[in-house]
Every structure is written in C-alpha cells, then in structure tokens.
Motif scaffolding. Structure first.
Motif, PDB file in Angstrom:
ATOM      1  N   ASP A   1      34.237  47.156  45.031  1.00 20.46           N
ATOM      2  CA  ASP A   1      34.505  48.430  45.685  1.00 20.46           C
ATOM      3  C   ASP A   1      35.664  48.344  46.669  1.00 20.46           C
ATOM      4  OD1 ASP A   1      32.283  49.647  44.381  1.00 20.46           O
ATOM      5  OD2 ASP A   1      30.968  48.641  45.820  1.00 20.46           O
ATOM      6  N   GLY A   2      36.405  47.253  46.645  1.00 20.52           N
ATOM      7  CA  GLY A   2      37.451  47.016  47.638  1.00 20.52           C
ATOM      8  C   GLY A   2      38.792  47.600  47.247  1.00 20.52           C
ATOM      9  N   ALA A   3      39.819  47.068  47.865  1.00 22.95           N
ATOM     10  CA  ALA A   3      41.200  47.478  47.611  1.00 22.95           C
ATOM     11  C   ALA A   3      41.601  47.067  46.192  1.00 22.95           C
ATOM     12  CB  ALA A   3      42.122  46.831  48.638  1.00 22.95           C
ATOM     13  N   ALA A   4      42.736  47.531  45.747  1.00 22.22           N
ATOM     14  CA  ALA A   4      43.185  47.281  44.374  1.00 22.22           C
ATOM     15  C   ALA A   4      43.180  45.794  44.023  1.00 22.22           C
ATOM     16  CB  ALA A   4      44.577  47.872  44.167  1.00 22.22           C
ATOM     17  N   GLU A   5      43.758  44.961  44.883  1.00 25.76           N
ATOM     18  CA  GLU A   5      43.819  43.527  44.567  1.00 25.76           C
ATOM     19  C   GLU A   5      42.422  42.894  44.522  1.00 25.76           C
ATOM     20  OE1 GLU A   5      44.499  43.969  48.996  1.00 25.76           O
ATOM     21  OE2 GLU A   5      45.293  44.924  47.205  1.00 25.76           O
ATOM     22  N   GLN A   6      41.489  43.397  45.318  1.00 21.54           N
ATOM     23  CA  GLN A   6      40.122  42.881  45.295  1.00 21.54           C
ATOM     24  C   GLN A   6      39.400  43.267  44.004  1.00 21.54           C
ATOM     25  OE1 GLN A   6      39.100  44.710  49.099  1.00 21.54           O
ATOM     26  NE2 GLN A   6      38.661  42.647  49.894  1.00 21.54           N
ATOM     27  N   ARG A   7      39.650  44.479  43.529  1.00 20.31           N
ATOM     28  CA  ARG A   7      39.038  44.919  42.270  1.00 20.31           C
ATOM     29  C   ARG A   7      39.658  44.209  41.080  1.00 20.31           C
ATOM     30  NH1 ARG A   7      40.199  50.417  41.807  1.00 20.31           N
ATOM     31  NH2 ARG A   7      41.525  50.272  43.625  1.00 20.31           N
ATOM     32  N   VAL A   8      40.972  43.973  41.110  1.00 23.86           N
ATOM     33  CA  VAL A   8      41.626  43.212  40.048  1.00 23.86           C
ATOM     34  C   VAL A   8      41.059  41.798  40.011  1.00 23.86           C
ATOM     35  CG1 VAL A   8      43.827  42.181  39.325  1.00 23.86           C
ATOM     36  CG2 VAL A   8      43.729  44.595  39.984  1.00 23.86           C
ATOM     37  N   ARG A   9      40.878  41.214  41.180  1.00 20.45           N
ATOM     38  CA  ARG A   9      40.305  39.871  41.257  1.00 20.45           C
ATOM     39  C   ARG A   9      38.882  39.861  40.699  1.00 20.45           C
ATOM     40  NH1 ARG A   9      41.326  34.896  44.116  1.00 20.45           N
ATOM     41  NH2 ARG A   9      39.638  33.560  43.461  1.00 20.45           N
ATOM     42  N   TYR A  10      38.060  40.837  41.100  1.00 15.31           N
ATOM     43  CA  TYR A  10      36.649  40.881  40.708  1.00 15.31           C
ATOM     44  C   TYR A  10      36.475  41.169  39.211  1.00 15.31           C
ATOM     45  CZ  TYR A  10      31.714  42.204  40.663  1.00 15.31           C
ATOM     46  OH  TYR A  10      30.377  42.268  40.376  1.00 15.31           O
ATOM     47  N   TYR A  11      37.042  42.269  38.734  1.00 15.84           N
ATOM     48  CA  TYR A  11      36.783  42.724  37.371  1.00 15.84           C
ATOM     49  C   TYR A  11      37.636  42.043  36.307  1.00 15.84           C
ATOM     50  CZ  TYR A  11      33.849  46.573  38.972  1.00 15.84           C
ATOM     51  OH  TYR A  11      32.831  47.314  39.514  1.00 15.84           O
ATOM     52  N   LEU A  12      38.815  41.595  36.664  1.00 19.93           N
ATOM     53  CA  LEU A  12      39.718  41.058  35.661  1.00 19.93           C
ATOM     54  C   LEU A  12      39.848  39.542  35.744  1.00 19.93           C
ATOM     55  CD1 LEU A  12      42.473  43.835  35.893  1.00 19.93           C
ATOM     56  CD2 LEU A  12      40.349  43.839  34.561  1.00 19.93           C
ATOM     57  N   VAL A  13      40.392  39.044  36.831  1.00 15.65           N
ATOM     58  CA  VAL A  13      40.673  37.609  36.926  1.00 15.65           C
ATOM     59  C   VAL A  13      39.395  36.776  36.994  1.00 15.65           C
ATOM     60  CG1 VAL A  13      41.784  35.819  38.317  1.00 15.65           C
ATOM     61  CG2 VAL A  13      42.943  38.004  37.946  1.00 15.65           C
ATOM     62  N   ASN A  14      38.504  37.082  37.922  1.00 13.63           N
ATOM     63  CA  ASN A  14      37.289  36.274  38.041  1.00 13.63           C
ATOM     64  C   ASN A  14      36.436  36.335  36.786  1.00 13.63           C
ATOM     65  OD1 ASN A  14      38.018  35.482  40.579  1.00 13.63           O
ATOM     66  ND2 ASN A  14      36.236  36.354  41.614  1.00 13.63           N
ATOM     67  N   GLU A  15      36.345  37.502  36.181  1.00 13.33           N
ATOM     68  CA  GLU A  15      35.530  37.637  34.976  1.00 13.33           C
ATOM     69  C   GLU A  15      36.098  36.798  33.835  1.00 13.33           C
ATOM     70  OE1 GLU A  15      32.170  38.862  33.000  1.00 13.33           O
ATOM     71  OE2 GLU A  15      32.659  39.354  35.072  1.00 13.33           O
ATOM     72  N   LEU A  16      37.414  36.805  33.692  1.00 13.92           N
ATOM     73  CA  LEU A  16      38.038  35.997  32.646  1.00 13.92           C
ATOM     74  C   LEU A  16      37.872  34.501  32.911  1.00 13.92           C
ATOM     75  CD1 LEU A  16      41.274  38.081  32.101  1.00 13.92           C
ATOM     76  CD2 LEU A  16      39.403  37.767  30.455  1.00 13.92           C
ATOM     77  N   LEU A  17      38.020  34.095  34.159  1.00 15.19           N
ATOM     78  CA  LEU A  17      37.832  32.681  34.488  1.00 15.19           C
ATOM     79  C   LEU A  17      36.376  32.265  34.313  1.00 15.19           C
ATOM     80  CD1 LEU A  17      40.184  32.325  37.582  1.00 15.19           C
ATOM     81  CD2 LEU A  17      40.538  31.428  35.258  1.00 15.19           C
ATOM     82  N   PHE A  18      35.453  33.142  34.694  1.00 13.37           N
ATOM     83  CA  PHE A  18      34.033  32.865  34.491  1.00 13.37           C
ATOM     84  C   PHE A  18      33.757  32.644  33.008  1.00 13.37           C
ATOM     85  CE2 PHE A  18      29.784  34.410  33.404  1.00 13.37           C
ATOM     86  CZ  PHE A  18      29.001  33.612  34.209  1.00 13.37           C
TER      87      PHE A  18
END
Length: 180
Positions: free
Chosen positions: A130-147
């Motif tokens: 629910d954060g700023a754009a970079e926080q949502r990109v990190r959560y939904y895109l980058v972290n999910e792919l790395l996970f």
C-alpha cells in the motif's frame, strides 16, 4: 541453468498460499489477453514481469519467460486483490519510466531497465503493498519474482540451497554435503 514449468510449480507449492489450485492446466502457451477488471493481469503485465525477471535473475538462467508466465499465472488465478496489485505496480513502473524515457518499461534495453530500477530506488525501498510507487514495485514485482526464483529447485541450487524450506529432501539432505 534452465528454469522449467516444474520449477514454477514447485515455487508455487512452496509458497503455501494455495495458489497451486487449478495450476495444472496452465501451460506456456496460455493466452493472456488485455487486462480486464476481472483479470487485470494481461499480456503487458506479463511482458513487464518477464522484463524485470531478465534484469534481476542471474544471467546464466534460461527459460525465464516460461517460468514467469507459469508462476504468475498460478499466483494471480483466483486472487483478484493480488492481481490488481500487480497491475497497479506495473502501471506505476510504466509511469515512472515514461518520465525519463517516453516509453513503457518493456520497450527499454536491458541496461536501461536496470538503470530505471536503480533510479527508482527499488532495491532500497521497503516492500509495502500500500506504499509509494517504488514500494509497490518492490513488493508486487521484484520481491515476488525473486521469491519464485529462490523457491524453485533450480534457483535454490544456483544459490547453494539444494534443499530449501518447502522442498523435500529427506533426512540424508542434512546429513550429507551436496555434490559439487
């Protein structure tokens, strides 16, 4: 090393979110149309996820597109809130990218993709859905792919984690050193 559909399914199963239900029908040839209100993750969102994975995954990995499509298809299927978060994070990344390059993220070269994530400070942002754009990109895109990558047997093996949590290995896996 090559990522396979089996790796994607193992990562989904290891996630323990119940995202594997109905996933056996997913194939690499599944058609992702334009995103709709009911299914907000379409071709563009999938292409963006693949583009990000090509930047954040090790260069020695093949089969990234198939792996990402299978994994993401399993994750977004039946989870409307998660799918909406992914679509909104892709939109935020495209908006940011358009500010500097007048293009969407997927249209950039690999070097520009990496640079865009760096300038957006995605690597330093705290993951927050629910954060700023970079926080949502990190959560939904980058972290999910790395996970997904490190939960797969191939990704875990590349990191030296031959028996990651959630991937059965039996009692010999902790008694004997891995073959190297």
């Amino acid at each position: 090393m090559r990522l396979t559909r089996r790796d994607a399914l193992a990562a989904l199963a290891a996630g323990g979110s119940g995202a594997l239900a109905g996933c056996s029908a997913l194939t690499e040839s599944d058609v992702w149309s334009e995103g709709t209100e009911d299914h907000p993750v379409g071709d563009h969102e999938m292409a963006t996820l693949v583009a990000i994975a090509e930047v954040v995954y090790p260069s020695a990995v093949d089969g990234v597109a198939s792996f990402v499509r299978t994994y993401t298809g399993g994750r977004v299927d039946g989870d409307g809130a998660y799918a909406t978060g992914v679509a909104e994070a892709v939109d935020a990344l495209d908006e940011y990218t358009a500010t500097f390059h007048d293009e969407r993220y997927v249209a950039l070269s690999s070097a520009d993709r990496r640079e865009t994530l760096d300038y957006m400070s995605v690597d330093e942002a705290e993951a927050d859905p629910d954060g700023a754009a970079e926080q949502r990109v990190r959560y939904y895109l980058v972290n999910e792919l790395l996970f997904a990558f490190y939960r797969s047997p191939t990704g875990a093996g590349m990191a030296g984690l031959e028996n990651p949590p959630g991937y059965a290995g039996g009692t010999t896996s902790y008694r004997e050193a891995p073959d190297r």
